[in-house]
Write an enzyme that holds these catalytic residues in place. Structure first.
Site, mmCIF file in Angstrom:
data_model
loop_
_atom_site.group_PDB
_atom_site.id
_atom_site.type_symbol
_atom_site.label_atom_id
_atom_site.label_comp_id
_atom_site.label_asym_id
_atom_site.label_seq_id
_atom_site.Cartn_x
_atom_site.Cartn_y
_atom_site.Cartn_z
ATOM 1 N N SER A 281 0.856 -1.185 0.000
ATOM 2 C CA SER A 281 0.000 0.000 0.000
ATOM 3 C C SER A 281 0.895 1.238 0.000
ATOM 4 C CB SER A 281 -0.919 -0.004 1.221
ATOM 5 O OG SER A 281 -0.156 0.047 2.400
ATOM 6 N N TYR A 282 0.291 2.397 -0.110
ATOM 7 C CA TYR A 282 1.079 3.620 -0.240
ATOM 8 C C TYR A 282 2.077 3.752 0.901
ATOM 9 C CZ TYR A 282 2.310 8.343 -1.479
ATOM 10 O OH TYR A 282 3.008 9.456 -1.853
ATOM 11 N N PRO A 283 3.367 3.869 0.606
ATOM 12 C CA PRO A 283 4.395 3.798 1.634
ATOM 13 C C PRO A 283 4.560 5.040 2.495
ATOM 14 C CG PRO A 283 5.405 4.166 -0.487
ATOM 15 C CD PRO A 283 3.932 3.945 -0.732
ATOM 16 N N ARG A 284 3.992 6.168 2.120
ATOM 17 C CA ARG A 284 4.269 7.393 2.864
ATOM 18 C C ARG A 284 3.215 7.738 3.903
ATOM 19 N NH1 ARG A 284 8.545 9.739 -0.003
ATOM 20 N NH2 ARG A 284 8.716 8.884 -2.067
ATOM 21 N N THR A 285 2.292 6.845 4.154
ATOM 22 C CA THR A 285 1.257 7.127 5.138
ATOM 23 C C THR A 285 1.789 6.912 6.551
ATOM 24 O OG1 THR A 285 -0.979 6.645 5.833
ATOM 25 C CG2 THR A 285 0.301 4.790 5.049
#
Length: 113
Positions: free
Chosen positions: A80-84
């Protein structure tokens, strides 16, 4: 007729002999087993900072390189989006819609169905 009372077998040649006899047999009957069912909860998702710390300790890569790898994995659909920075959803999060949106994905959509 074969009976086995030991729990483990450490003699490779004897293990191979047993394996060969099992391959030749047409049927087998398990009389008892002593295993216990176990369950493990899946790990919580990592936030960006924790991901960088763990990977830096494990593979000695800079935080910038880690984020570049995470972005590539995200673009390829593996994570999933890594920067969350969140590992929890609000109480009113619409899980059904989010899951339904994933159903059409060619690689992992079947998991959402």
């Amino acid at each position: 007729e074969f009976h086995w009372a030991r729990e483990r077998l450490f003699d490779r040649s004897f293990a191979e002999t047993l394996f060969d006899s099992v391959l030749e047999a047409r049927t087998a009957t398990v009389l008892s087993e002593s295993g216990r069912p176990t369950t493990r909860a899946p790990p919580l998702p990592l936030n960006t900072l924790e991901m960088q710390k763990r990977l830096n300790r494990a593979i000695r890569v800079s935080p910038d390189a880690i984020m570049k790898m995470a972005e590539e994995l995200y673009q390829a659909g593996f994570i999933s989006y890594p920067r969350t920075e969140t590992d929890a959803f609000p109480n009113d999060f619409d899980y059904r819609t989010a899951i339904d949106d994933l159903c059409g994905h060619p690689s992992f959509g079947f998991h959402a169905q």
